[in-house]
Motif scaffolding. Structure first.
Motif, PDB file in Angstrom:
ATOM      1  N   ASN A 246       0.806  -1.219   0.000  1.00  0.00           N
ATOM      2  CA  ASN A 246       0.000   0.000   0.000  1.00  0.00           C
ATOM      3  C   ASN A 246       0.839   1.269   0.000  1.00  0.00           C
ATOM      4  OD1 ASN A 246      -2.403  -1.407  -0.008  1.00  0.00           O
ATOM      5  ND2 ASN A 246      -2.508  -1.507   2.220  1.00  0.00           N
ATOM      6  N   ASP A 247       2.122   1.138  -0.336  1.00  0.00           N
ATOM      7  CA  ASP A 247       2.995   2.313  -0.380  1.00  0.00           C
ATOM      8  C   ASP A 247       2.483   3.322  -1.394  1.00  0.00           C
ATOM      9  OD1 ASP A 247       4.638   0.980   1.355  1.00  0.00           O
ATOM     10  OD2 ASP A 247       6.136   0.441  -0.153  1.00  0.00           O
ATOM     11  N   GLN A 248       2.754   4.581  -1.138  1.00  0.00           N
ATOM     12  CA  GLN A 248       2.497   5.637  -2.117  1.00  0.00           C
ATOM     13  C   GLN A 248       3.585   5.503  -3.183  1.00  0.00           C
ATOM     14  OE1 GLN A 248      -0.054   7.480  -2.173  1.00  0.00           O
ATOM     15  NE2 GLN A 248       0.426   9.130  -3.563  1.00  0.00           N
ATOM     16  N   PRO A 249       3.218   5.444  -4.469  1.00  0.00           N
ATOM     17  CA  PRO A 249       4.260   5.276  -5.492  1.00  0.00           C
ATOM     18  C   PRO A 249       5.176   6.489  -5.577  1.00  0.00           C
ATOM     19  CG  PRO A 249       2.119   5.629  -6.516  1.00  0.00           C
ATOM     20  CD  PRO A 249       1.889   5.531  -5.039  1.00  0.00           C
ATOM     21  N   PRO A 250       6.486   6.271  -5.447  1.00  0.00           N
ATOM     22  CA  PRO A 250       7.412   7.398  -5.584  1.00  0.00           C
ATOM     23  C   PRO A 250       7.430   7.918  -7.019  1.00  0.00           C
ATOM     24  CG  PRO A 250       8.490   5.499  -4.561  1.00  0.00           C
ATOM     25  CD  PRO A 250       7.166   5.042  -5.079  1.00  0.00           C
ATOM     26  N   VAL A 251       7.189   9.203  -7.171  1.00  0.00           N
ATOM     27  CA  VAL A 251       7.171   9.826  -8.490  1.00  0.00           C
ATOM     28  C   VAL A 251       8.603  10.108  -8.922  1.00  0.00           C
ATOM     29  CG1 VAL A 251       6.456  11.881  -9.781  1.00  0.00           C
ATOM     30  CG2 VAL A 251       4.896  10.826  -8.138  1.00  0.00           C
ATOM     31  N   ILE A 252       8.925   9.696 -10.135  1.00  0.00           N
ATOM     32  CA  ILE A 252      10.238   9.980 -10.702  1.00  0.00           C
ATOM     33  C   ILE A 252      10.208  11.314 -11.435  1.00  0.00           C
ATOM     34  CG2 ILE A 252      11.944   9.250 -12.418  1.00  0.00           C
ATOM     35  CD1 ILE A 252      11.209   6.378 -11.709  1.00  0.00           C
ATOM     36  N   CYS A 253       9.165  11.504 -12.243  1.00  0.00           N
ATOM     37  CA  CYS A 253       9.094  12.748 -13.013  1.00  0.00           C
ATOM     38  C   CYS A 253       7.665  13.007 -13.466  1.00  0.00           C
ATOM     39  CB  CYS A 253      10.019  12.661 -14.217  1.00  0.00           C
ATOM     40  SG  CYS A 253      10.265  14.249 -15.038  1.00  0.00           S
ATOM     41  N   HIS A 254       7.296  14.270 -13.502  1.00  0.00           N
ATOM     42  CA  HIS A 254       5.983  14.729 -13.937  1.00  0.00           C
ATOM     43  C   HIS A 254       6.145  15.484 -15.249  1.00  0.00           C
ATOM     44  CE1 HIS A 254       2.777  17.977 -13.677  1.00  0.00           C
ATOM     45  NE2 HIS A 254       2.110  16.874 -13.891  1.00  0.00           N
ATOM     46  N   LEU A 255       5.269  15.214 -16.201  1.00  0.00           N
ATOM     47  CA  LEU A 255       5.277  15.938 -17.475  1.00  0.00           C
ATOM     48  C   LEU A 255       4.505  17.236 -17.283  1.00  0.00           C
ATOM     49  CD1 LEU A 255       5.879  16.167 -20.483  1.00  0.00           C
ATOM     50  CD2 LEU A 255       3.837  14.780 -20.925  1.00  0.00           C
ATOM     51  N   ARG A 256       5.228  18.324 -17.295  1.00  0.00           N
ATOM     52  CA  ARG A 256       4.612  19.635 -17.080  1.00  0.00           C
ATOM     53  C   ARG A 256       3.944  20.115 -18.363  1.00  0.00           C
ATOM     54  NH1 ARG A 256       7.766  22.442 -12.568  1.00  0.00           N
ATOM     55  NH2 ARG A 256       8.923  20.696 -11.723  1.00  0.00           N
ATOM     56  N   GLY A 257       3.076  21.087 -18.206  1.00  0.00           N
ATOM     57  CA  GLY A 257       2.414  21.677 -19.371  1.00  0.00           C
ATOM     58  C   GLY A 257       0.975  21.228 -19.465  1.00  0.00           C
ATOM     59  N   ARG A 258       0.565  20.860 -20.645  1.00  0.00           N
ATOM     60  CA  ARG A 258      -0.825  20.489 -20.896  1.00  0.00           C
ATOM     61  C   ARG A 258      -1.223  19.238 -20.133  1.00  0.00           C
ATOM     62  NH1 ARG A 258      -1.077  20.612 -27.268  1.00  0.00           N
ATOM     63  NH2 ARG A 258      -3.056  19.609 -26.841  1.00  0.00           N
ATOM     64  N   ILE A 259      -2.471  19.181 -19.734  1.00  0.00           N
ATOM     65  CA  ILE A 259      -2.986  18.050 -18.964  1.00  0.00           C
ATOM     66  C   ILE A 259      -3.079  16.795 -19.839  1.00  0.00           C
ATOM     67  CG2 ILE A 259      -5.511  18.210 -19.216  1.00  0.00           C
ATOM     68  CD1 ILE A 259      -3.862  18.090 -15.856  1.00  0.00           C
ATOM     69  N   ALA A 260      -3.333  16.967 -21.127  1.00  0.00           N
ATOM     70  CA  ALA A 260      -3.431  15.832 -22.049  1.00  0.00           C
ATOM     71  C   ALA A 260      -2.694  16.180 -23.346  1.00  0.00           C
ATOM     72  CB  ALA A 260      -4.894  15.497 -22.328  1.00  0.00           C
TER      73      ALA A 260
END
Length: 152
Positions: free
Chosen positions: A95-109
């Protein structure tokens, strides 16, 4: 609840209804399904490693076969969330929170090709960083229309 135009036609015919004239706004469910398939195709993720759902929050999951050089023992996933867009994270254990490596910034889709390049850059170590501030949320009809108009 139709998955696509053909399914909508079948459902309407069962109910003895006619489709409305003009271009219909796609449902978020059908738009997200098509968008997620297009992203999976661009990245090379088989459809059996792809899921999506529209409940109180619309989300998509793509299991990535590749791993990063700095975490070769951990599986990765590409996640889309209607509030924050795409990000690569490490598959959680339990049930760990998944560690985020990277987020794609900018548009939502963004276009599927943009998402594919983002994944390639993350896997090659050319991108890193945590989640950025949450952008304003689009209403679901606008989001569905936006996803439907994005070419693969």
């Amino acid at each position: 609840m139709a998955r696509d135009a053909k399914d909508e036609g079948l459902l309407l015919s069962i109910l003895d209804l006619k489709p409305t004239a003009g271009a219909a706004t796609p449902s978020l469910e059908s738009a997200l399904a098509a968008y997620t398939r297009a992203v999976a195709e661009q990245i090379g993720v088989p459809l059996d490693a792809v899921t999506h759902e529209v409940t109180d929050t619309a989300t998509a999951y793509l299991g990535l076969a590749s791993r990063t050089a700095d975490r070769p023992q951990r599986d990765l996933m590409l996640i889309w969330d209607e509030r924050i867009g795409w990000y690569v994270a490490i598959e959680p254990r339990g049930n760990d929170q998944p560690p985020v490596i990277c987020h794609l910034r900018g548009r939502i889709a963004p276009p599927p090709t943009t998402v594919a390049q983002f994944v390639t850059d993350v896997l090659d170590g050319r991108r890193s960083g945590q989640l950025s501030p949450i952008p304003p949320q689009l209403d679901r009809a606008t989001l569905a229309a936006h996803m439907s108009g994005i070419p693969a």
